[in-house]
Write an enzyme that holds these catalytic residues in place. Structure first.
Site, PDB file in Angstrom:
ATOM      1  N   ALA A 253       0.841  -1.196   0.000  1.00  0.00           N
ATOM      2  CA  ALA A 253       0.000   0.000   0.000  1.00  0.00           C
ATOM      3  C   ALA A 253       0.875   1.244   0.000  1.00  0.00           C
ATOM      4  O   ALA A 253       2.072   1.189   0.299  1.00  0.00           O
ATOM      5  CB  ALA A 253      -0.915   0.024   1.223  1.00  0.00           C
ATOM      6  N   TYR A 254       0.267   2.351  -0.325  1.00  0.00           N
ATOM      7  CA  TYR A 254       0.876   3.664  -0.140  1.00  0.00           C
ATOM      8  C   TYR A 254       0.588   4.030   1.313  1.00  0.00           C
ATOM      9  O   TYR A 254      -0.544   4.317   1.670  1.00  0.00           O
ATOM     10  CB  TYR A 254       0.246   4.666  -1.108  1.00  0.00           C
ATOM     11  CG  TYR A 254       0.886   6.035  -1.100  1.00  0.00           C
ATOM     12  CD1 TYR A 254       0.748   6.890  -0.004  1.00  0.00           C
ATOM     13  CD2 TYR A 254       1.607   6.495  -2.194  1.00  0.00           C
ATOM     14  CE1 TYR A 254       1.327   8.149   0.003  1.00  0.00           C
ATOM     15  CE2 TYR A 254       2.191   7.755  -2.203  1.00  0.00           C
ATOM     16  CZ  TYR A 254       2.054   8.571  -1.106  1.00  0.00           C
ATOM     17  OH  TYR A 254       2.622   9.812  -1.100  1.00  0.00           O
TER      18      TYR A 254
ATOM     19  N   TYR B 270      -4.917   9.725   2.959  1.00  0.00           N
ATOM     20  CA  TYR B 270      -4.613   8.303   3.075  1.00  0.00           C
ATOM     21  C   TYR B 270      -5.881   7.506   3.353  1.00  0.00           C
ATOM     22  O   TYR B 270      -6.158   6.489   2.703  1.00  0.00           O
ATOM     23  CB  TYR B 270      -3.600   8.081   4.188  1.00  0.00           C
ATOM     24  CG  TYR B 270      -3.420   6.633   4.570  1.00  0.00           C
ATOM     25  CD1 TYR B 270      -2.770   5.738   3.729  1.00  0.00           C
ATOM     26  CD2 TYR B 270      -3.905   6.145   5.790  1.00  0.00           C
ATOM     27  CE1 TYR B 270      -2.611   4.407   4.079  1.00  0.00           C
ATOM     28  CE2 TYR B 270      -3.744   4.817   6.149  1.00  0.00           C
ATOM     29  CZ  TYR B 270      -3.098   3.953   5.293  1.00  0.00           C
ATOM     30  OH  TYR B 270      -2.946   2.636   5.641  1.00  0.00           O
TER      31      TYR B 270
END
Length: 288
Positions: free
Chosen positions: A55-56, A120
């Site tokens: 994931a980022y 996010y």
């Protein structure tokens, strides 16, 4: 073929690799900013299950790089889920408590309204929505405060700072639960196994350590269990509010997760993060 894991160097991917029977793909093999290419790998490799452990995760950086975060955390999981649904194989996707707004003090249930506070969280919510839309044998696992002996995380930061200073100020009004990556890895594999047997278990679930604590409380436990709170290496922890430690991305104050549904459906109970912390500290000591 074995279980295919997207991710290779992150905390969860490293722990999955230690479990065996998995093939981990790094950025050189699977560029998460290219959803179609990642999905094509599933069609080519035909694994018996897929776990998305990548994931980022740069929460503050995502505030100025939301477009990329939304591709990596949103579009790509959707593409992976659709590829798995087409092959009728389990897909396990790891998400986060950041999809909630952090209000109140009640543990969040899977059915509670989502309202992420930051970029996010919004990108991770996009991923959840895309995975659900794909259908098939999927499980979205929301977790919180992931820690391990690998990479950069709160445990390793506290050990470094605690050895350098005699007093630290730590946020005490954010409440949640640390979750060892090793425990998450084990349950990802178990969930994938059960999904292969019963597609009716598909859905969204919560998995986090127990008991709840604050970041300040977690820091104190790290120092106590590592010996830094002893007479020779004394590091005092002073509580501060979130407002005293501003960050580009706002953090939720309430990260408590109700994990009862996962135990009911899959028979998986919450792990005691203190035992997991002991194992992390042992791993770090063995590595020195």
């Amino acid at each position: 073929m074995s279980i295919l894991v997207f991710g290779k160097t992150g905390q969860l991917a490293l722990e999955l690799d230690l479990q065996g029977e998995v093939t981990c793909l790094g950025r050189d093999q699977a560029d998460l900013s290219a959803p179609a290419a990642c999905a094509a790998l599933i069609s080519q490799m035909r694994p018996r299950a897929v776990i998305n452990a990548a994931a980022y995760t740069a929460v503050d950086k995502a505030e100025e790089d939301e477009a990329l975060a939304c591709v990596v955390n949103g579009e790509t999981p959707g593409a992976l889920a659709r590829a798995c649904a087409a092959l009728d194989i389990p897909f396990v996707h790891v998400s986060t408590d950041y999809v909630f707004d952090g209000s109140g003090e009640t543990p969040w249930r899977e059915s509670d309204p989502v309202a992420p506070l930051n970029a996010y969280g919004r990108s991770k919510l996009l991923g959840e929505e895309a995975v659900r839309a794909a259908g098939g044998r999927y499980a979205i696992l929301r977790t919180s405060w992931v820690v391990s002996a690998h990479g950069n995380n709160f445990v390793k930061t506290m050990l470094r700072l605690g050895a350098e200073r005699d007093r630290l100020t730590i946020v005490a009004d954010q409440i949640g639960a640390p979750t060892p990556a090793r425990d998450i890895a084990r349950i990802c594999l178990e969930v994938a196994r059960q999904l292969a047997e019963d597609a009716g278990k598909a859905g969204t679930y919560h998995y986090a350590g127990a008991p709840e604590t604050s970041w300040a409380g977690f820091a104190r436990e790290i120092f106590t269990r590592s010996g830094l709170a002893g007479a020779d290496l004394n590091c005092d922890v002073a509580d501060i509010p979130t407002t005293a430690y501003p960050t580009p991305a706002p953090r939720p104050l309430n990260s408590r997760l109700d994990c009862a549904l996962l135990e009911t459906v899959f028979g998986i109970a919450r792990p005691d993060w203190r035992r997991g912390l002991d194992a992390i500290l042992q791993d770090l000591e063995a590595a020195t």
